[in-house]
Scaffold this motif. Structure first.
Motif, mmCIF file in Angstrom:
data_model
loop_
_atom_site.group_PDB
_atom_site.id
_atom_site.type_symbol
_atom_site.label_atom_id
_atom_site.label_comp_id
_atom_site.label_asym_id
_atom_site.label_seq_id
_atom_site.Cartn_x
_atom_site.Cartn_y
_atom_site.Cartn_z
ATOM 1 N N MET A 123 9.962 -15.555 -12.400
ATOM 2 C CA MET A 123 10.942 -16.315 -13.182
ATOM 3 C C MET A 123 10.867 -17.800 -12.832
ATOM 4 O O MET A 123 10.956 -18.656 -13.717
ATOM 5 C CB MET A 123 12.360 -15.780 -12.934
ATOM 6 C CG MET A 123 12.580 -14.330 -13.335
ATOM 7 S SD MET A 123 12.317 -13.974 -15.075
ATOM 8 C CE MET A 123 13.725 -14.780 -15.811
ATOM 9 N N GLN A 124 10.675 -18.111 -11.548
ATOM 10 C CA GLN A 124 10.556 -19.501 -11.117
ATOM 11 C C GLN A 124 9.299 -20.150 -11.692
ATOM 12 O O GLN A 124 9.331 -21.296 -12.140
ATOM 13 C CB GLN A 124 10.524 -19.588 -9.583
ATOM 14 C CG GLN A 124 11.807 -19.125 -8.914
ATOM 15 C CD GLN A 124 13.002 -19.964 -9.301
ATOM 16 O OE1 GLN A 124 13.001 -21.170 -9.120
ATOM 17 N NE2 GLN A 124 14.016 -19.329 -9.863
ATOM 18 N N GLU A 184 20.402 -15.000 -18.691
ATOM 19 C CA GLU A 184 19.573 -14.736 -17.516
ATOM 20 C C GLU A 184 19.245 -13.249 -17.393
ATOM 21 O O GLU A 184 18.112 -12.879 -17.108
ATOM 22 C CB GLU A 184 20.284 -15.206 -16.231
ATOM 23 C CG GLU A 184 20.391 -16.696 -16.093
ATOM 24 C CD GLU A 184 21.653 -17.272 -16.731
ATOM 25 O OE1 GLU A 184 22.413 -16.518 -17.404
ATOM 26 O OE2 GLU A 184 21.871 -18.490 -16.580
ATOM 27 N N ALA A 197 16.680 -12.371 -19.954
ATOM 28 C CA ALA A 197 15.381 -12.960 -19.601
ATOM 29 C C ALA A 197 14.711 -12.142 -18.502
ATOM 30 O O ALA A 197 13.488 -11.927 -18.524
ATOM 31 C CB ALA A 197 15.561 -14.414 -19.154
ATOM 32 N N LYS A 237 7.891 -19.521 -14.398
ATOM 33 C CA LYS A 237 8.108 -19.773 -15.817
ATOM 34 C C LYS A 237 9.210 -20.807 -16.032
ATOM 35 O O LYS A 237 9.662 -21.010 -17.148
ATOM 36 C CB LYS A 237 8.444 -18.467 -16.546
ATOM 37 C CG LYS A 237 7.261 -17.521 -16.576
ATOM 38 C CD LYS A 237 7.569 -16.263 -17.309
ATOM 39 C CE LYS A 237 6.302 -15.412 -17.338
ATOM 40 N NZ LYS A 237 6.501 -14.142 -17.972
ATOM 41 N N GLU A 289 13.294 -9.059 -20.087
ATOM 42 C CA GLU A 289 12.040 -9.371 -20.792
ATOM 43 C C GLU A 289 10.883 -9.528 -19.819
ATOM 44 O O GLU A 289 9.773 -9.064 -20.091
ATOM 45 C CB GLU A 289 12.210 -10.622 -21.640
ATOM 46 C CG GLU A 289 13.058 -10.368 -22.866
ATOM 47 C CD GLU A 289 13.201 -11.586 -23.769
ATOM 48 O OE1 GLU A 289 12.285 -12.424 -23.798
ATOM 49 O OE2 GLU A 289 14.232 -11.676 -24.456
ATOM 50 N N GLU A 290 11.128 -10.161 -18.682
ATOM 51 C CA GLU A 290 10.064 -10.309 -17.674
ATOM 52 C C GLU A 290 9.638 -8.945 -17.146
ATOM 53 O O GLU A 290 8.455 -8.662 -17.014
ATOM 54 C CB GLU A 290 10.529 -11.211 -16.524
ATOM 55 C CG GLU A 290 9.522 -11.349 -15.408
ATOM 56 C CD GLU A 290 8.197 -11.973 -15.820
ATOM 57 O OE1 GLU A 290 7.169 -11.667 -15.176
ATOM 58 O OE2 GLU A 290 8.156 -12.759 -16.792
ATOM 59 N N TYR A 336 12.257 -20.692 -15.335
ATOM 60 C CA TYR A 336 13.513 -20.153 -15.829
ATOM 61 C C TYR A 336 14.527 -20.229 -14.692
ATOM 62 O O TYR A 336 14.334 -19.615 -13.647
ATOM 63 C CB TYR A 336 13.361 -18.712 -16.322
ATOM 64 C CG TYR A 336 14.514 -18.338 -17.216
ATOM 65 C CD1 TYR A 336 14.435 -18.543 -18.586
ATOM 66 C CD2 TYR A 336 15.701 -17.858 -16.690
ATOM 67 C CE1 TYR A 336 15.510 -18.258 -19.415
ATOM 68 C CE2 TYR A 336 16.771 -17.571 -17.508
ATOM 69 C CZ TYR A 336 16.667 -17.777 -18.860
ATOM 70 O OH TYR A 336 17.735 -17.500 -19.674
ATOM 71 N N PRO A 337 15.602 -20.976 -14.876
ATOM 72 C CA PRO A 337 16.565 -21.184 -13.791
ATOM 73 C C PRO A 337 17.453 -19.963 -13.556
ATOM 74 O O PRO A 337 18.483 -19.800 -14.200
ATOM 75 C CB PRO A 337 17.389 -22.373 -14.290
ATOM 76 C CG PRO A 337 17.331 -22.269 -15.775
ATOM 77 C CD PRO A 337 15.983 -21.680 -16.095
ATOM 78 N N VAL A 338 17.028 -19.121 -12.662
ATOM 79 C CA VAL A 338 17.794 -17.925 -12.339
ATOM 80 C C VAL A 338 17.856 -17.821 -10.815
ATOM 81 O O VAL A 338 16.877 -18.122 -10.128
ATOM 82 C CB VAL A 338 17.163 -16.669 -12.988
ATOM 83 C CG1 VAL A 338 15.774 -16.404 -12.480
ATOM 84 C CG2 VAL A 338 18.030 -15.453 -12.824
#
Length: 171
Positions: free
Chosen positions: A53-54, A29, A32, A56, A35-36, A58-60
């Protein structure tokens, strides 16, 4: 593109070193989020980053975004700004690695931030440091005002008859 990949590899290595030095978990996470951040060219807040992030898928968690931003600021990969918005506690961020020193223009109506570089700023920084026997490591310069961009939907209507005449300072 290769420069972007090289910059990201350097940022990943720097984050890895910071996490090891602080005995923090080296989670997917966190990388990631890094990277974002390094895929962006804007000034964002933590909620902007969380929403990206949401989107994309991506569960964070929001807490992970906030905590990771703190780590990124601490290790010099991200710069935190307070641009004097109504919510003084709101921070805006931008990536810092591979970026040249620059200044900001902030619209007090729509809160849009524009960057600009001017070589005279470096000269001023150097001259002030020399004159005051001070080793300037970095600087921050922010101009506040109103957008004059026709595309700004929130810019105030202007009565041109009441405008203040400008003076040509180039002479």
């Amino acid at each position: 593109m290769k420069d972007q990949q090289s910059l990201l590899a350097t940022a990943r290595a720097k984050l890895e070193d910071a996490l090891v030095a602080k005995s923090l978990r080296r989670s997917g996470e966190r990388f990631a989020i890094l990277e974002e951040v390094y895929s962006r060219d804007d000034h964002f807040d933590a909620d902007d980053l969380f929403q990206a992030m949401q989107q994309k898928a991506y569960p964070v968690s929001r807490a992970t975004v906030y905590n990771t931003l703190e780590v990124l600021v601490d290790c010099g990969l991200v710069i935190r700004h307070h641009f004097g918005e109504e919510d003084n506690s709101k921070s805006r961020y931008e990536k810092s690695l591979g970026r040249q020193q620059h200044a900001h223009l902030v619209c007090t109506v729509c809160h849009h931030v524009k960057e600009f570089c001017d070589p005279r700023l470096h000269l001023i920084k150097t001259n002030v440091g020399n004159a005051l026997q001070f080793n300037v490591a970095s600087h921050s310069l922010v101009f506040y005002g109103h957008c004059t961009d026709d595309g700004c939907e929130t810019r105030p209507d202007r009565d041109t008859s009441a405008s203040i005449p400008t003076q040509d300072l180039s002479q």
